[in-house]
Structure formats: C-alpha cells, structure tokens
Design a protein around this motif. Structure first.
Motif, PDB file in Angstrom:
ATOM      1  N   MET A 129       0.843  -1.211   0.000  1.00 40.12           N
ATOM      2  CA  MET A 129       0.000   0.000   0.000  1.00 40.12           C
ATOM      3  C   MET A 129       0.871   1.253   0.000  1.00 40.12           C
ATOM      4  O   MET A 129       1.796   1.370   0.792  1.00 40.12           O
ATOM      5  CB  MET A 129      -0.913  -0.004   1.232  1.00 40.12           C
ATOM      6  N   THR A 130       0.551   2.204  -0.881  1.00 40.91           N
ATOM      7  CA  THR A 130       1.232   3.492  -0.910  1.00 40.91           C
ATOM      8  C   THR A 130       0.421   4.508  -0.124  1.00 40.91           C
ATOM      9  O   THR A 130      -0.789   4.621  -0.297  1.00 40.91           O
ATOM     10  CB  THR A 130       1.405   3.980  -2.353  1.00 40.91           C
ATOM     11  N   CYS A 131       1.096   5.262   0.724  1.00 41.22           N
ATOM     12  CA  CYS A 131       0.422   6.269   1.544  1.00 41.22           C
ATOM     13  C   CYS A 131       1.124   7.605   1.401  1.00 41.22           C
ATOM     14  O   CYS A 131       2.354   7.689   1.527  1.00 41.22           O
ATOM     15  CB  CYS A 131       0.414   5.836   3.012  1.00 41.22           C
ATOM     16  N   LEU A 132       0.345   8.646   1.137  1.00 41.23           N
ATOM     17  CA  LEU A 132       0.856  10.011   1.062  1.00 41.23           C
ATOM     18  C   LEU A 132       0.420  10.791   2.289  1.00 41.23           C
ATOM     19  O   LEU A 132      -0.609  10.485   2.891  1.00 41.23           O
ATOM     20  CB  LEU A 132       0.336  10.719  -0.194  1.00 41.23           C
ATOM     21  N   PRO A 133       1.196  11.817   2.661  1.00 43.57           N
ATOM     22  CA  PRO A 133       0.786  12.648   3.793  1.00 43.57           C
ATOM     23  C   PRO A 133      -0.585  13.265   3.536  1.00 43.57           C
ATOM     24  O   PRO A 133      -0.836  13.808   2.466  1.00 43.57           O
ATOM     25  CB  PRO A 133       1.889  13.709   3.878  1.00 43.57           C
ATOM     26  N   GLY A 134      -1.470  13.153   4.530  1.00 43.05           N
ATOM     27  CA  GLY A 134      -2.810  13.698   4.397  1.00 43.05           C
ATOM     28  C   GLY A 134      -3.842  12.729   3.876  1.00 43.05           C
ATOM     29  O   GLY A 134      -5.038  13.044   3.862  1.00 43.05           O
ATOM     30  N   ASP A 135      -3.410  11.533   3.436  1.00 43.87           N
ATOM     31  CA  ASP A 135      -4.383  10.506   3.059  1.00 43.87           C
ATOM     32  C   ASP A 135      -5.320  10.227   4.224  1.00 43.87           C
ATOM     33  O   ASP A 135      -4.922  10.336   5.393  1.00 43.87           O
ATOM     34  CB  ASP A 135      -3.678   9.198   2.685  1.00 43.87           C
ATOM     35  N   VAL A 136      -6.548   9.837   3.913  1.00 43.65           N
ATOM     36  CA  VAL A 136      -7.477   9.415   4.957  1.00 43.65           C
ATOM     37  C   VAL A 136      -7.235   7.933   5.227  1.00 43.65           C
ATOM     38  O   VAL A 136      -7.382   7.099   4.335  1.00 43.65           O
ATOM     39  CB  VAL A 136      -8.937   9.658   4.559  1.00 43.65           C
ATOM     40  N   VAL A 137      -6.851   7.621   6.450  1.00 46.49           N
ATOM     41  CA  VAL A 137      -6.586   6.244   6.849  1.00 46.49           C
ATOM     42  C   VAL A 137      -7.870   5.653   7.416  1.00 46.49           C
ATOM     43  O   VAL A 137      -8.454   6.193   8.350  1.00 46.49           O
ATOM     44  CB  VAL A 137      -5.472   6.184   7.909  1.00 46.49           C
ATOM     45  N   LEU A 138      -8.308   4.537   6.827  1.00 48.13           N
ATOM     46  CA  LEU A 138      -9.458   3.781   7.332  1.00 48.13           C
ATOM     47  C   LEU A 138      -8.930   2.418   7.772  1.00 48.13           C
ATOM     48  O   LEU A 138      -8.535   1.603   6.931  1.00 48.13           O
ATOM     49  CB  LEU A 138     -10.527   3.625   6.258  1.00 48.13           C
ATOM     50  N   ALA A 139      -8.886   2.195   9.074  1.00 51.80           N
ATOM     51  CA  ALA A 139      -8.331   0.957   9.628  1.00 51.80           C
ATOM     52  C   ALA A 139      -9.414   0.208  10.394  1.00 51.80           C
ATOM     53  O   ALA A 139     -10.080   0.774  11.256  1.00 51.80           O
ATOM     54  CB  ALA A 139      -7.150   1.274  10.550  1.00 51.80           C
ATOM     55  N   LYS A 140      -9.578  -1.047  10.059  1.00 55.27           N
ATOM     56  CA  LYS A 140     -10.510  -1.924  10.746  1.00 55.27           C
ATOM     57  C   LYS A 140      -9.819  -3.251  11.011  1.00 55.27           C
ATOM     58  O   LYS A 140      -8.668  -3.449  10.599  1.00 55.27           O
ATOM     59  CB  LYS A 140     -11.783  -2.110   9.921  1.00 55.27           C
TER      60      LYS A 140
END
Length: 309
Positions: A216-227
């Motif tokens: 998974m690629t993540c950029l600063p400010g992405d909305v993280v949805l963790a379950k």
C-alpha cells in the motif's frame, strides 16, 4: 566522446555538504498532493474535513477498496497485521502523517541527526514524527517489517501519540511494551509484530513524504481507514466519494436483507440489476426509515433528491 551530465541544484547540494532535510517544505507537500484544493495544515498536508472523517468510520473496507480500484488506485489496501485493541468493532480513521525508516547506517544516522537538530528538532529521531502529530492524525510508518532491534515505539511514545492525535498507528514494523499500550484507553495499533528489544537497528530518514506499508502506498494527508480486516489509505480527493458510495451500498444491503427476510424478493432478484419497481420500493423504504438508519438523515435526504424514483 565525452558524456557531460548537468545536475540540478537540488542534486548537487548534497555533494556540497548540505544533507537533505528529513521534513519536506510546505511547497513540496503541496506539490505531492496537488489534486487537493481544500484546507491544508501548516505543513502542507491536506486537511480533509472532520465531517468526512466521521462518515468514513462507518464505511467498510470492501466499499472503500472498490471505489479506489475503480478509480485506478489499485494498491491502497494492506492486511496481515497484529494489533493493540483490535476487537471485532475496532475502527480508526484519521489523516496520515507518514514516516520512513531504513536499516541503520552510522554515517547517515549522524548526518541526519545533526541536520534535524540544526532545524529545531529535539532529542532522538524516533520522536520527531510524534512531535508533529495533530488531532485526528494517524501515524503511518514504514519500518521495513523490522523485528528484533526494530521496535520504533514503546509505552512512552505510544502515550505521546495518543495525547497528540487521539488516534494510534499503522506500522510496517514492530513495537514493544504491549502491556503498557493496552492500558492506554482509545489507543489502537496495526503493526507487524512485537518484540521486547529496543530500536537499535533502524533509523528515521523521512517525515511526510510518500511511504509504503507492504503493498500500500500512503501520502501525507491521506485518509486512513483501519478496521480489524486491514487498512486502506484513501486519497483526500476521493474521500467524500468513498463515503457517499459506501453509504449507498450499506443502505441497499440493509434493504435487500430485510426484503429477502420478509419474503418480498428472492436472493436472485436482489443480486441482479433492480427493476424500476424495486428501485421505487427502495426509495420509499429510505424515506420511511430515515431516522432509524445508520446513515445520517441529511445524507439520506441528499440521496433521495438525486434519485429519479
């Protein structure tokens, strides 16, 4: 023949003794996330509205993944985590503050520490991302699945993370002091593993630049949805669409389950394209149950306005 290569100033600078800053400028973060036109933090990260974060907490990973996949974002989900406070209802939503760790190398470690201290950072580098956390942030860090010698936080830093953000962490790496973390009410962690050692084999090299958690690629400010089932990082420009689509899917599923249970429709009818009569029945059902559904009344009213039956 002689090949002459001209390097830009940004590439020449390190050779002249200027180490790259661990933390990018606001302009760099804005450039990395240029599709976002809304509010931003002082550091340049997109600031998706709190109202969207509230709605996102009710969205399933499946709905979010489907929207992103259909929009061409095929690598925004990661699973295979261990966790802290991850029961069947565990959910964490927030704006990503990213960090990247690499295996420790003494010369680079020294150069980056000196550079950071000159820029105003205090203490060891492990705490620097935590110092920057804002309310409703999620600390997302790539620590290359490091294990022994790799824990990048323990009980003290977990306490600071929760104090600053009111959230927790998503790490491709290990942590320590699990028993202490479990005493922090509200703190949640999605991590690869835990180990009793401390952090002596890796080092922080970047804050608020693109990072990777597994596939998974993540950029600063992405909305993280963790379950409990994993984590999705959602580009800010798609966050509202994910909410809207997820809410519709949720409502249609509830309607379908109820109508099958009541014997009104067969599973075959629900699982194919609905007839006009079924769509009208769905609209009436929405209106009749508008105050008892898990989606806010104003969102249902907006959905009903958009429907043609």
């Amino acid at each position: 023949p002689i090949l002459v290569v001209t390097l830009g100033a940004a590439l020449v600078a390190p050779a002249l003794g200027t180490a790259q800053s661990i933390t990018p400028s606001r302009d760099e973060v804005v450039a990395l996330t240029s599709e976002w036109t809304g509010e931003r933090f002082a550091d340049g990260r997109p600031k998706v509205p709190d109202a969207i974060l509230d709605r996102m907490a009710k969205i399933g990973l499946e709905e979010a993944w489907s929207v992103l996949r259909n929009k061409g974002f095929g690598w925004q989900y990661e699973g295979r985590f261990k966790g802290v406070h991850l029961d069947e209802t565990a959910t964490m939503v927030g704006r990503a503050l990213t960090a990247t760790f690499v295996p420790k190398r003494p010369d680079l470690d020294k150069a980056l520490t000196e550079k950071g201290h000159a820029e105003g950072h205090v203490g060891g580098r492990n705490s620097w991302p935590i110092d920057r956390l804002q309310k409703r942030d999620v600390y997302v860090a790539d620590a290359f699945s490091s294990f022994e010698g790799g824990p990048i936080i323990g009980g003290n830093l977990a306490t600071a993370i929760y104090r600053n953000s009111g959230n927790g962490v998503v790490f491709d790496g290990s942590v320590r002091d699990i028993a202490q973390m479990e005493t922090i009410t509200g703190f949640k962690a999605w991590v690869r593993d835990w180990h009793p050692s401390y952090n002596y084999d890796n080092m922080l090299v970047e804050i608020n630049r693109p990072t990777r958690i597994g596939t998974m690629t993540c950029l600063p400010g992405d909305v993280v949805l963790a379950k409990r089932g994993g984590v999705v990082c959602i580009p800010p420009v798609l966050a509202e669409l994910v909410c809207k689509t997820g809410e519709v899917v949720q409502l249609r599923d509830m309607f379908g389950f109820q109508r099958i249970k009541d014997g009104v429709y067969t599973p075959g009818q629900i699982d194919q394209r609905w007839s006009d009569e079924m769509e009208k029945d769905f609209s009436k059902w929405l209106n009749d149950h508008i105050d008892s559904l898990p989606v806010a009344r104003e969102q249902i009213q907006e959905l009903l306005k958009e429907r043609t039956w």
